[in-house]
Design a protein around this motif. Structure first.
Motif, PDB file in Angstrom:
ATOM      1  N   MET A  70       0.806  -1.213   0.000  1.00 25.95           N
ATOM      2  CA  MET A  70       0.000   0.000   0.000  1.00 25.95           C
ATOM      3  C   MET A  70       0.843   1.270   0.000  1.00 25.95           C
ATOM      4  SD  MET A  70      -3.345  -0.540   0.007  1.00 25.95           S
ATOM      5  CE  MET A  70      -4.125   0.797   0.923  1.00 25.95           C
ATOM      6  N   SER A  71       2.151   1.119   0.127  1.00 21.95           N
ATOM      7  CA  SER A  71       2.992   2.321   0.226  1.00 21.95           C
ATOM      8  C   SER A  71       4.155   2.286  -0.762  1.00 21.95           C
ATOM      9  CB  SER A  71       3.509   2.481   1.657  1.00 21.95           C
ATOM     10  OG  SER A  71       4.203   1.303   2.079  1.00 21.95           O
ATOM     11  N   GLU A  72       5.176   1.513  -0.447  1.00 29.29           N
ATOM     12  CA  GLU A  72       6.406   1.550  -1.232  1.00 29.29           C
ATOM     13  C   GLU A  72       6.206   1.127  -2.684  1.00 29.29           C
ATOM     14  OE1 GLU A  72      10.588   2.375  -1.471  1.00 29.29           O
ATOM     15  OE2 GLU A  72       8.996   2.878  -0.055  1.00 29.29           O
ATOM     16  N   ILE A  73       5.343   0.134  -2.895  1.00 32.31           N
ATOM     17  CA  ILE A  73       5.188  -0.378  -4.259  1.00 32.31           C
ATOM     18  C   ILE A  73       4.508   0.639  -5.173  1.00 32.31           C
ATOM     19  CG2 ILE A  73       2.900  -1.493  -4.184  1.00 32.31           C
ATOM     20  CD1 ILE A  73       4.381  -3.980  -5.411  1.00 32.31           C
ATOM     21  N   LYS A  74       3.873   1.647  -4.586  1.00 29.40           N
ATOM     22  CA  LYS A  74       3.236   2.708  -5.375  1.00 29.40           C
ATOM     23  C   LYS A  74       4.198   3.862  -5.665  1.00 29.40           C
ATOM     24  CE  LYS A  74      -1.262   1.954  -3.106  1.00 29.40           C
ATOM     25  NZ  LYS A  74      -2.110   1.567  -4.248  1.00 29.40           N
ATOM     26  N   SER A  75       5.369   3.821  -5.056  1.00 32.65           N
ATOM     27  CA  SER A  75       6.280   4.955  -5.154  1.00 32.65           C
ATOM     28  C   SER A  75       7.171   4.856  -6.390  1.00 32.65           C
ATOM     29  CB  SER A  75       7.155   5.016  -3.902  1.00 32.65           C
ATOM     30  OG  SER A  75       8.124   3.969  -3.927  1.00 32.65           O
ATOM     31  N   ASP A  76       7.949   5.900  -6.611  1.00 31.13           N
ATOM     32  CA  ASP A  76       8.871   5.880  -7.748  1.00 31.13           C
ATOM     33  C   ASP A  76      10.198   5.197  -7.390  1.00 31.13           C
ATOM     34  OD1 ASP A  76       9.942   7.770  -6.087  1.00 31.13           O
ATOM     35  OD2 ASP A  76       9.811   9.435  -7.506  1.00 31.13           O
ATOM     36  N   ALA A 103      -5.904  -3.348   0.746  1.00 29.40           N
ATOM     37  CA  ALA A 103      -6.590  -2.342   1.559  1.00 29.40           C
ATOM     38  C   ALA A 103      -7.435  -2.997   2.646  1.00 29.40           C
ATOM     39  CB  ALA A 103      -7.457  -1.458   0.667  1.00 29.40           C
ATOM     40  N   ALA A 104      -8.166  -4.047   2.286  1.00 31.21           N
ATOM     41  CA  ALA A 104      -9.050  -4.701   3.253  1.00 31.21           C
ATOM     42  C   ALA A 104      -8.267  -5.366   4.377  1.00 31.21           C
ATOM     43  CB  ALA A 104      -9.931  -5.723   2.541  1.00 31.21           C
ATOM     44  N   TYR A 105      -7.144  -6.020   4.024  1.00 35.48           N
ATOM     45  CA  TYR A 105      -6.356  -6.683   5.069  1.00 35.48           C
ATOM     46  C   TYR A 105      -5.704  -5.660   5.987  1.00 35.48           C
ATOM     47  CZ  TYR A 105      -3.100  -9.688   7.506  1.00 35.48           C
ATOM     48  OH  TYR A 105      -2.421 -10.346   8.503  1.00 35.48           O
ATOM     49  N   LEU A 106      -5.169  -4.576   5.421  1.00 31.02           N
ATOM     50  CA  LEU A 106      -4.514  -3.577   6.249  1.00 31.02           C
ATOM     51  C   LEU A 106      -5.506  -2.965   7.228  1.00 31.02           C
ATOM     52  CD1 LEU A 106      -1.616  -2.388   6.454  1.00 31.02           C
ATOM     53  CD2 LEU A 106      -2.467  -0.425   5.181  1.00 31.02           C
ATOM     54  N   TRP A 107      -6.730  -2.683   6.757  1.00 26.95           N
ATOM     55  CA  TRP A 107      -7.783  -2.156   7.627  1.00 26.95           C
ATOM     56  C   TRP A 107      -8.076  -3.153   8.754  1.00 26.95           C
ATOM     57  CZ3 TRP A 107     -10.706   2.360   7.724  1.00 26.95           C
ATOM     58  CH2 TRP A 107     -11.911   2.343   8.445  1.00 26.95           C
ATOM     59  N   LEU A 108      -8.240  -4.422   8.396  1.00 24.21           N
ATOM     60  CA  LEU A 108      -8.564  -5.457   9.371  1.00 24.21           C
ATOM     61  C   LEU A 108      -7.472  -5.622  10.414  1.00 24.21           C
ATOM     62  CD1 LEU A 108     -10.288  -8.065  10.191  1.00 24.21           C
ATOM     63  CD2 LEU A 108      -8.701  -9.299   8.697  1.00 24.21           C
ATOM     64  N   ILE A 109      -6.229  -5.776   9.994  1.00 22.50           N
ATOM     65  CA  ILE A 109      -5.156  -6.081  10.936  1.00 22.50           C
ATOM     66  C   ILE A 109      -4.845  -4.898  11.834  1.00 22.50           C
ATOM     67  CG2 ILE A 109      -3.186  -5.435   9.466  1.00 22.50           C
ATOM     68  CD1 ILE A 109      -3.503  -8.547  11.753  1.00 22.50           C
ATOM     69  N   CYS A 110      -4.997  -3.675  11.322  1.00 26.98           N
ATOM     70  CA  CYS A 110      -4.781  -2.496  12.169  1.00 26.98           C
ATOM     71  C   CYS A 110      -5.784  -2.466  13.310  1.00 26.98           C
ATOM     72  CB  CYS A 110      -4.889  -1.218  11.340  1.00 26.98           C
ATOM     73  SG  CYS A 110      -3.420  -0.828  10.371  1.00 26.98           S
ATOM     74  N   TYR A 111      -7.053  -2.752  13.017  1.00 31.81           N
ATOM     75  CA  TYR A 111      -8.050  -2.725  14.082  1.00 31.81           C
ATOM     76  C   TYR A 111      -7.931  -3.921  15.016  1.00 31.81           C
ATOM     77  CZ  TYR A 111     -10.355   1.478  12.490  1.00 31.81           C
ATOM     78  OH  TYR A 111     -10.622   2.793  12.178  1.00 31.81           O
ATOM     79  N   LYS A 112      -7.484  -5.056  14.521  1.00 38.79           N
ATOM     80  CA  LYS A 112      -7.211  -6.184  15.414  1.00 38.79           C
ATOM     81  C   LYS A 112      -6.086  -5.814  16.392  1.00 38.79           C
ATOM     82  CE  LYS A 112      -8.709 -10.321  12.882  1.00 38.79           C
ATOM     83  NZ  LYS A 112      -9.419 -10.961  14.003  1.00 38.79           N
TER      84      LYS A 112
END
Length: 205
Positions: A70-76, A103-112
């Protein structure tokens, strides 16, 4: 095919879930949320361990990997010479939506992890140096995960009118709310700052 072998998923049957993680968790009454026992190391482990997601235990399902996607792979910092059918291509080409696995996994694991930190914070007294240290670490972790959620799922924070923009759902306790509402960005960052101040206070030697 994926351009890099490390990105190829290796799916493992749900039955082979890591027993150490399963043993630490019990379902909260009336919900599918898992409550971790008061062990701060459990909160840390959720950043690296594989957690079941959509019925599958896979080495794609770790906080570290999904955060990278969600972060580095989108960068230059990364370039691609071809297209790919691997799931990472969704993130690489900015095609994420609420159903995207990253996106769905990151949302889930952050709240867990936030829920685990909340359980630890509420269960630890401040009567010993060790408890204060552990409680402070969990305040820091809760701040980190709330910040991560704001970073990926809300607008950038700006002073003034920007603070009124929608933020994310704040979880500051273990009470289960089936109909949570988004806090403002200002409220989110106030909570993050307070957690960091509490962490400093509790871990100050």
């Amino acid at each position: 095919s994926a351009p890099c072998a490390m990105l190829t998923p290796k799916v493992r049957p749900t039955a082979k879930a890591k027993p150490a993680l399963t043993a630490l968790c019990t379902p909260a009454a009336g919900s599918s949320i898992f409550v971790l026992s008061v062990r701060p190391s459990s909160t840390y482990s959720m950043m690296k361990d594989m957690v079941e997601f959509r019925g599958v235990i896979s080495d794609q399902n770790t906080f570290v990997r999904r955060y990278f996607m969600m972060s580095e792979i989108k960068s230059d910092n990364i370039c691609f010479s071809n297209t790919s059918t691997d799931a990472f291509w969704t993130s690489a080409t900015y095609m994420d939506d609420e159903n995207s696995s990253d996106a769905a996994y990151l949302w889930l694991i952050c709240y867990k992890a936030i829920y685990a930190a909340n359980a630890n914070i509420s269960g630890l007294a401040e009567d010993t140096a060790q408890n204060r240290q552990l409680k402070g670490e969990n305040h820091f972790l809760r701040a980190f995960f709330h910040f991560t959620l704001c970073d990926f799922f809300a607008k950038p924070y700006t002073l003034g009118a920007g603070a009124a923009n929608p933020g994310v759902i704040l979880r500051i306790g273990t009470d289960y709310d089936p109909n949570p509402v988004r806090a403002t960005l200002g409220e989110c960052y106030d909570a993050i700052e307070q957690d960091l101040l509490d962490a400093i206070r509790l871990m100050d030697p």
